[in-house]
Design a protein around this motif. Sequence first.
Motif, PDB file in Angstrom:
ATOM      1  N   THR A  16       1.205   5.024   1.871  1.00  0.00           N
ATOM      2  CA  THR A  16       0.715   5.701   3.065  1.00  0.00           C
ATOM      3  C   THR A  16       1.708   6.780   3.482  1.00  0.00           C
ATOM      4  O   THR A  16       2.648   7.086   2.760  1.00  0.00           O
ATOM      5  CB  THR A  16       0.461   4.681   4.201  1.00  0.00           C
TER       6      THR A  16
ATOM      7  N   GLU B 164      -0.718   6.942   9.489  1.00  0.00           N
ATOM      8  CA  GLU B 164      -0.476   5.790  10.360  1.00  0.00           C
ATOM      9  C   GLU B 164      -0.596   6.125  11.844  1.00  0.00           C
ATOM     10  O   GLU B 164      -0.834   5.246  12.659  1.00  0.00           O
ATOM     11  CB  GLU B 164       0.884   5.164  10.050  1.00  0.00           C
TER      12      GLU B 164
ATOM     13  N   ILE C  51       0.861  -1.186   0.000  1.00  0.00           N
ATOM     14  CA  ILE C  51       0.000   0.000   0.000  1.00  0.00           C
ATOM     15  C   ILE C  51       0.895   1.233   0.000  1.00  0.00           C
ATOM     16  O   ILE C  51       2.107   1.129   0.213  1.00  0.00           O
ATOM     17  CB  ILE C  51      -0.935   0.041   1.245  1.00  0.00           C
TER      18      ILE C  51
ATOM     19  N   LYS D  84      -7.447   5.605  10.613  1.00  0.00           N
ATOM     20  CA  LYS D  84      -7.060   5.765   9.210  1.00  0.00           C
ATOM     21  C   LYS D  84      -5.845   4.933   8.810  1.00  0.00           C
ATOM     22  O   LYS D  84      -5.555   4.796   7.629  1.00  0.00           O
ATOM     23  CB  LYS D  84      -6.762   7.237   8.909  1.00  0.00           C
TER      24      LYS D  84
ATOM     25  N   LYS E  22      -3.224   2.233   7.645  1.00  0.00           N
ATOM     26  CA  LYS E  22      -3.359   1.189   6.639  1.00  0.00           C
ATOM     27  C   LYS E  22      -2.441  -0.017   6.887  1.00  0.00           C
ATOM     28  O   LYS E  22      -2.714  -1.109   6.395  1.00  0.00           O
ATOM     29  CB  LYS E  22      -3.025   1.759   5.259  1.00  0.00           C
TER      30      LYS E  22
END
Length: 149
Positions: A18, A23, A16, A28, A30
């Motif tokens: 990010t 983080e 992913i 939110k 990922k």
Amino acid sequence: MTIRKVSEKILHGLSIRTDNETEMSTDKGKIGALWQQFDKTVDVDYKSGERVYGVYFDYESDASGQFNVLVGFDGKNRPVSVPLQKVVIPAGQYLVFKHKGEMPQIAIDGWTEVWDYFADENAPQQRAYSTDFEFYPNGNEIEIHIAIK
């Protein structure tokens, strides 16, 4: 922490894009979901020596920019229910931070140590922001490898 010369490694896994601000938000983030998806879809053959890695790469800039994360393993790319991506950890010099204990606390403690170390403008090494990785020798140990200039 120690400086270690690492040989090139090829890993396969799920990834992913990010950033650290995302983080740090409990609703939110990922990366946790990425680890859960990896654990559900990829069978790692620990008995034959395969190990799990978390790889941070394609940094936009520094700790404030976006980056890719791949959760993967060092085994052969094999069919799973989702396509796996490949990432190459380049050979080079890495500063290694080791922690033992319970997950996820050892990962939190390890990254806190990394951020504290590089926040010191007088730190002997400078972070390259190229490719960094977590290596998990077993379920209660982490080695965070940070690429240095």
